[in-house]
Write a protein that holds these residues in place. Structure first.
Motif, PDB file in Angstrom:
ATOM      1  N   ALA A 179      88.870  21.395 -69.498  1.00 58.14           N
ATOM      2  CA  ALA A 179      87.443  21.283 -69.777  1.00 58.14           C
ATOM      3  C   ALA A 179      86.660  21.260 -68.470  1.00 58.14           C
ATOM      4  O   ALA A 179      86.833  20.353 -67.650  1.00 58.14           O
ATOM      5  N   ASP A 180      85.809  22.250 -68.287  1.00 58.59           N
ATOM      6  CA  ASP A 180      84.972  22.352 -67.091  1.00 58.59           C
ATOM      7  C   ASP A 180      83.638  21.669 -67.372  1.00 58.59           C
ATOM      8  O   ASP A 180      82.892  22.083 -68.264  1.00 58.59           O
ATOM      9  N   LEU A 181      83.316  20.624 -66.620  1.00 61.28           N
ATOM     10  CA  LEU A 181      82.091  19.865 -66.837  1.00 61.28           C
ATOM     11  C   LEU A 181      80.987  20.224 -65.856  1.00 61.28           C
ATOM     12  O   LEU A 181      79.924  19.608 -65.872  1.00 61.28           O
ATOM     13  N   SER A 182      81.225  21.210 -65.007  1.00 64.44           N
ATOM     14  CA  SER A 182      80.266  21.511 -63.943  1.00 64.44           C
ATOM     15  C   SER A 182      78.902  21.906 -64.495  1.00 64.44           C
ATOM     16  O   SER A 182      77.872  21.515 -63.944  1.00 64.44           O
ATOM     17  N   GLY A 183      78.872  22.664 -65.574  1.00 66.91           N
ATOM     18  CA  GLY A 183      77.594  23.080 -66.126  1.00 66.91           C
ATOM     19  C   GLY A 183      77.031  22.119 -67.142  1.00 66.91           C
ATOM     20  O   GLY A 183      75.866  22.245 -67.553  1.00 66.91           O
ATOM     21  N   PRO A 188      74.781  18.834 -64.571  1.00 67.87           N
ATOM     22  CA  PRO A 188      74.386  19.422 -63.287  1.00 67.87           C
ATOM     23  C   PRO A 188      73.636  18.463 -62.365  1.00 67.87           C
ATOM     24  O   PRO A 188      73.405  18.793 -61.202  1.00 67.87           O
ATOM     25  N   ASP A 189      73.269  17.281 -62.866  1.00 63.79           N
ATOM     26  CA  ASP A 189      72.394  16.389 -62.093  1.00 63.79           C
ATOM     27  C   ASP A 189      73.109  15.217 -61.439  1.00 63.79           C
ATOM     28  O   ASP A 189      72.490  14.201 -61.122  1.00 63.79           O
ATOM     29  N   GLY A 190      74.415  15.309 -61.255  1.00 67.94           N
ATOM     30  CA  GLY A 190      75.131  14.217 -60.599  1.00 67.94           C
ATOM     31  C   GLY A 190      76.284  13.725 -61.438  1.00 67.94           C
ATOM     32  O   GLY A 190      76.545  14.215 -62.547  1.00 67.94           O
ATOM     33  N   VAL A 232      80.990   7.203 -67.839  1.00 61.65           N
ATOM     34  CA  VAL A 232      82.118   7.284 -68.763  1.00 61.65           C
ATOM     35  C   VAL A 232      81.633   7.582 -70.174  1.00 61.65           C
ATOM     36  O   VAL A 232      82.203   8.422 -70.887  1.00 61.65           O
ATOM     37  N   GLU A 233      80.580   6.895 -70.622  1.00 64.16           N
ATOM     38  CA  GLU A 233      80.097   7.104 -71.980  1.00 64.16           C
ATOM     39  C   GLU A 233      79.590   8.526 -72.177  1.00 64.16           C
ATOM     40  O   GLU A 233      79.802   9.133 -73.240  1.00 64.16           O
ATOM     41  N   GLU A 234      78.920   9.086 -71.181  1.00 63.37           N
ATOM     42  CA  GLU A 234      78.439  10.465 -71.281  1.00 63.37           C
ATOM     43  C   GLU A 234      79.603  11.440 -71.400  1.00 63.37           C
ATOM     44  O   GLU A 234      79.577  12.373 -72.220  1.00 63.37           O
ATOM     45  N   GLN A 235      80.615  11.236 -70.585  1.00 65.39           N
ATOM     46  CA  GLN A 235      81.770  12.125 -70.644  1.00 65.39           C
ATOM     47  C   GLN A 235      82.506  11.974 -71.972  1.00 65.39           C
ATOM     48  O   GLN A 235      82.924  12.966 -72.578  1.00 65.39           O
ATOM     49  N   ASP A 236      82.669  10.728 -72.424  1.00 65.09           N
ATOM     50  CA  ASP A 236      83.354  10.497 -73.689  1.00 65.09           C
ATOM     51  C   ASP A 236      82.652  11.209 -74.836  1.00 65.09           C
ATOM     52  O   ASP A 236      83.295  11.852 -75.688  1.00 65.09           O
ATOM     53  N   ALA A 237      81.322  11.094 -74.878  1.00 66.93           N
ATOM     54  CA  ALA A 237      80.570  11.713 -75.967  1.00 66.93           C
ATOM     55  C   ALA A 237      80.769  13.221 -75.987  1.00 66.93           C
ATOM     56  O   ALA A 237      80.896  13.832 -77.056  1.00 66.93           O
ATOM     57  N   HIS A 238      80.799  13.826 -74.806  1.00 68.20           N
ATOM     58  CA  HIS A 238      80.985  15.279 -74.735  1.00 68.20           C
ATOM     59  C   HIS A 238      82.429  15.664 -75.001  1.00 68.20           C
ATOM     60  O   HIS A 238      82.703  16.595 -75.786  1.00 68.20           O
ATOM     61  N   LEU A 239      83.371  14.974 -74.364  1.00 74.48           N
ATOM     62  CA  LEU A 239      84.774  15.362 -74.457  1.00 74.48           C
ATOM     63  C   LEU A 239      85.387  15.062 -75.816  1.00 74.48           C
ATOM     64  O   LEU A 239      86.355  15.720 -76.219  1.00 74.48           O
ATOM     65  N   ARG A 240      84.837  14.086 -76.533  1.00 75.59           N
ATOM     66  CA  ARG A 240      85.365  13.789 -77.866  1.00 75.59           C
ATOM     67  C   ARG A 240      85.281  15.034 -78.758  1.00 75.59           C
ATOM     68  O   ARG A 240      86.238  15.398 -79.445  1.00 75.59           O
ATOM     69  N   GLU A 241      84.148  15.692 -78.724  1.00 76.02           N
ATOM     70  CA  GLU A 241      83.984  16.906 -79.531  1.00 76.02           C
ATOM     71  C   GLU A 241      84.773  18.065 -78.948  1.00 76.02           C
ATOM     72  O   GLU A 241      85.476  18.793 -79.677  1.00 76.02           O
ATOM     73  N   SER A 278      83.713   8.626 -60.801  1.00 75.40           N
ATOM     74  CA  SER A 278      82.536   9.040 -60.029  1.00 75.40           C
ATOM     75  C   SER A 278      82.914   9.449 -58.607  1.00 75.40           C
ATOM     76  O   SER A 278      82.350  10.406 -58.056  1.00 75.40           O
ATOM     77  N   ALA A 279      83.889   8.749 -57.996  1.00 78.09           N
ATOM     78  CA  ALA A 279      84.302   9.097 -56.629  1.00 78.09           C
ATOM     79  C   ALA A 279      84.922  10.489 -56.596  1.00 78.09           C
ATOM     80  O   ALA A 279      84.706  11.253 -55.651  1.00 78.09           O
ATOM     81  N   SER A 280      85.685  10.844 -57.632  1.00 76.64           N
ATOM     82  CA  SER A 280      86.281  12.170 -57.685  1.00 76.64           C
ATOM     83  C   SER A 280      85.205  13.229 -57.911  1.00 76.64           C
ATOM     84  O   SER A 280      85.266  14.323 -57.342  1.00 76.64           O
ATOM     85  N   TRP A 281      84.223  12.908 -58.734  1.00 72.73           N
ATOM     86  CA  TRP A 281      83.122  13.840 -58.959  1.00 72.73           C
ATOM     87  C   TRP A 281      82.383  14.115 -57.650  1.00 72.73           C
ATOM     88  O   TRP A 281      82.109  15.260 -57.296  1.00 72.73           O
ATOM     89  N   GLU A 282      82.067  13.046 -56.925  1.00 70.56           N
ATOM     90  CA  GLU A 282      81.382  13.203 -55.644  1.00 70.56           C
ATOM     91  C   GLU A 282      82.244  13.958 -54.644  1.00 70.56           C
ATOM     92  O   GLU A 282      81.737  14.619 -53.732  1.00 70.56           O
ATOM     93  N   GLY A 283      83.575  13.882 -54.808  1.00 74.97           N
ATOM     94  CA  GLY A 283      84.491  14.571 -53.913  1.00 74.97           C
ATOM     95  C   GLY A 283      84.723  16.026 -54.261  1.00 74.97           C
ATOM     96  O   GLY A 283      85.450  16.716 -53.549  1.00 74.97           O
ATOM     97  N   GLY A 284      84.141  16.494 -55.377  1.00 76.79           N
ATOM     98  CA  GLY A 284      84.254  17.906 -55.695  1.00 76.79           C
ATOM     99  C   GLY A 284      85.066  18.253 -56.921  1.00 76.79           C
ATOM    100  O   GLY A 284      85.316  19.442 -57.164  1.00 76.79           O
ATOM    101  N   SER A 285      85.489  17.274 -57.716  1.00 77.74           N
ATOM    102  CA  SER A 285      86.242  17.561 -58.935  1.00 77.74           C
ATOM    103  C   SER A 285      85.283  17.717 -60.111  1.00 77.74           C
ATOM    104  O   SER A 285      84.397  16.872 -60.309  1.00 77.74           O
TER     105      SER A 285
END
Length: 349
Positions: free
Chosen positions: A222-226, A229-231, A235-244, A274-281
C-alpha cells in the motif's frame, strides 16, 4: 576484474562492512577506475613511514558498485556501474583512514576487525551518508549504512581507503540489488504479495517460503504517498485508510469475500511510524494473519491461503470451518448468454 570476499565475510555482513580481495594489482581499472598513487600519512608519521599504495578503487560519492556471488558464497565481478542499473552499493563518501587522528592505521596496523569496522561506520559514515541523502534516512527502512575496506594486500601496501555508502540487504544480511539513487526511492522495507513473513524473537520480520512456518501472508503493498501529502499521518488516520484498503486487498488476493470468511484469517496492516515517514518511507504491507487467543499473538501458519482452507494449517491444524452465514459481498454474477452490447454499452437491438 574478479574479486573474492575474505574469510570474515559472514561476520562483516552483520555489521554492514566488507573487505574485498582483488586479483592482480587490486585496482579497479576493469571497472572504469583510473588507479592513482596514495601518499597520505597518519599523524605522527612521515611519508616514508607509510608505503605508497594504489587505491583498490577510485569510486567516489554518487558512484554505484555491484558484484555477484558464486555458488559457494564468494564474491566475483566487483565493478563500478551506473546507479540506474541494478547494483548492491551506492557510495556516499570516501574517507582516508590515514588521516584519522591516531596512529591506529599506521604502516604495520592490521585491518580493523568487524567490531571496529562497525564503530568506524558509525563514526565516519553515518553523518556523511545522511547528508548525502539530503537528510532523508529511515534507519528502519530498506537501506542501511555500510562501508567497504581495501583487500588485505592493498591494506598491507598502505591503502587506507574507506568507502561509506548505502545498501539494501535480505533477511540473512546479504546485499541485494536495487535500482536508482537511494535519495529518490521510497525507503520503506516491504515484502511483495505472495511472500510470507515469520516474526522472530526480536520482533523482526523475516521473509520465508509460505510452505514454511510463518505468521503473515502478504496480500499487497500500500503506497500512502498520495493519500497523505501534507506530512506524517497519525496512527488513527492510517488505520482508517488501511482498514478498507487491506480488506479489499485480502478479498482480491483470495478471490471472493466468502473465500476470506472461510479462511478464518483476518486482514492485517502495518502503520508507518512518524520517524520512518520523515525519513522517507511511504509504503507499507497488507497481509493475512490469525490471532491466537491463548498466546495473544499471531498463530503459526503453514501453506498459502490461496490454496483454500484445505491448503494451509493454523498452529498445525486445518482451519475450523466458520458458522454458515450469508456472504457480506456476494460473488459477481456469471455473464448470461445473449446478444452482445452495442458500442458505447447500450443493449444491441
Amino acid at each position: 576484474m574478479n574479486v573474492g570476499l575474505i574469510g570474515a565475510l559472514a561476520a562483516a555482513v552483520a555489521v554492514g562492512s566488507y573487505q574485498y580481495v582483488a586479483d592482480g594489482n587490486g585496482a579497479d581499472t576493469a571497472a572504469g577506475g583510473d588507479a592513482t598513487t596514495s601518499t597520505s600519512t597518519a599523524p605522527g608519521e612521515s611519508a616514508t613511514d607509510v608505503p605508497r599504495a594504489t587505491p583498490f578503487t577510485t569510486a567516489d560519492a554518487g558512484t554505484c558498485l555491484t558484484w555477484e556471488f558464486t555458488p559457494d558464497g564468494e564474491v566475483e565481478s566487483f565493478e563500478r556501474i551506473s546507479c540506474e542499473e541494478p547494483h548492491r552499493f551506492e557510495v556516499s563518501s570516501r574517507e582516508d583512514l590515514a588521516a584519522y587522528p591516531a596512529s591506529e592505521f599506521g604502516r604495520d596496523s592490521e585491518i580493523p576487525n568487524t567490531t571496529r569496522q562497525a564503530q568506524l561506520r558509525e563514526e565516519l559514515c553515518l553523518n556523511p551518508t545522511v547528508r548525502y541523502l539530503d537528510g532523508n534516512y529511515d534507519p528502519l527502512g530498506r537501506y542501511s549504512v555500510a562501508s567497504i575496506l581495501p583487500p588485505p594486500e592493498r591494506w598491507a601496501a598502505g591503502d587506507r581507503t574507506l568507502l561509506c555508502g548505502v545498501q539494501s540487504t535480505d533477511s540473512s544480511g546479504q546485499p541485494v540489488k536495487t535500482t536508482g539513487y537511494a535519495a529518490e526511492q521510497d525507503q520503506a522495507r516491504v515484502a511483495q504479495p505472495g511472500e510470507c513473513q515469520f516474526v522472530d524473537g526480536s520482533d523482526s520480520l523475516n521473509v520465508v517460503g509460505c510452505d514454511e512456518d510463518h505468521h503473515i501472508e502478504i496480500t499487497a503493498v500500500a503506497d500512502l504517498s498520495g493519500v497523505f501529502p501534507d506530512g506524517a499521518p497519525g496512527v488513527e488516520e492510517q488505520d482508517a485508510h488501511l482498514r478498507e484498503v487491506c480488506t479489499d486487498a485480502a478479498i482480491d488476493y483470495l478471490g471472493e469475500e466468502e473465500d476470506l470468511y472461510q479462511s478464518t484469517l483476518q486482514p492485517y496492516w502495518n502503520v508507518i511510524p512518524s520517524a520512518s515517514w520523515e525519513g522517507g518511507s511511504r509504503s507499507t504491507n497488507c497481509g493475512l494473519v490469525h490471532a491466537n487467543e491463548e498466546t495473544e499473538f499471531f498463530s503459526v501458519l503453514n501453506g498459502s491461503a490461496t490454496d483454500g482452507p484445505e491448503g494451509f494449517t493454523i498452529d498445525g491444524e486445518q482451519p475450523t470451518p466458520p458458522p454458515e452465514r450469508d456472504p457480506v459481498r456476494p460473488p459477481a454474477p456469471a455473464p448470461e448468454d445473449g446478444p452482445a452490447p452495442a458500442e458505447g454499452g447500450a443493449p444491441a437491438p
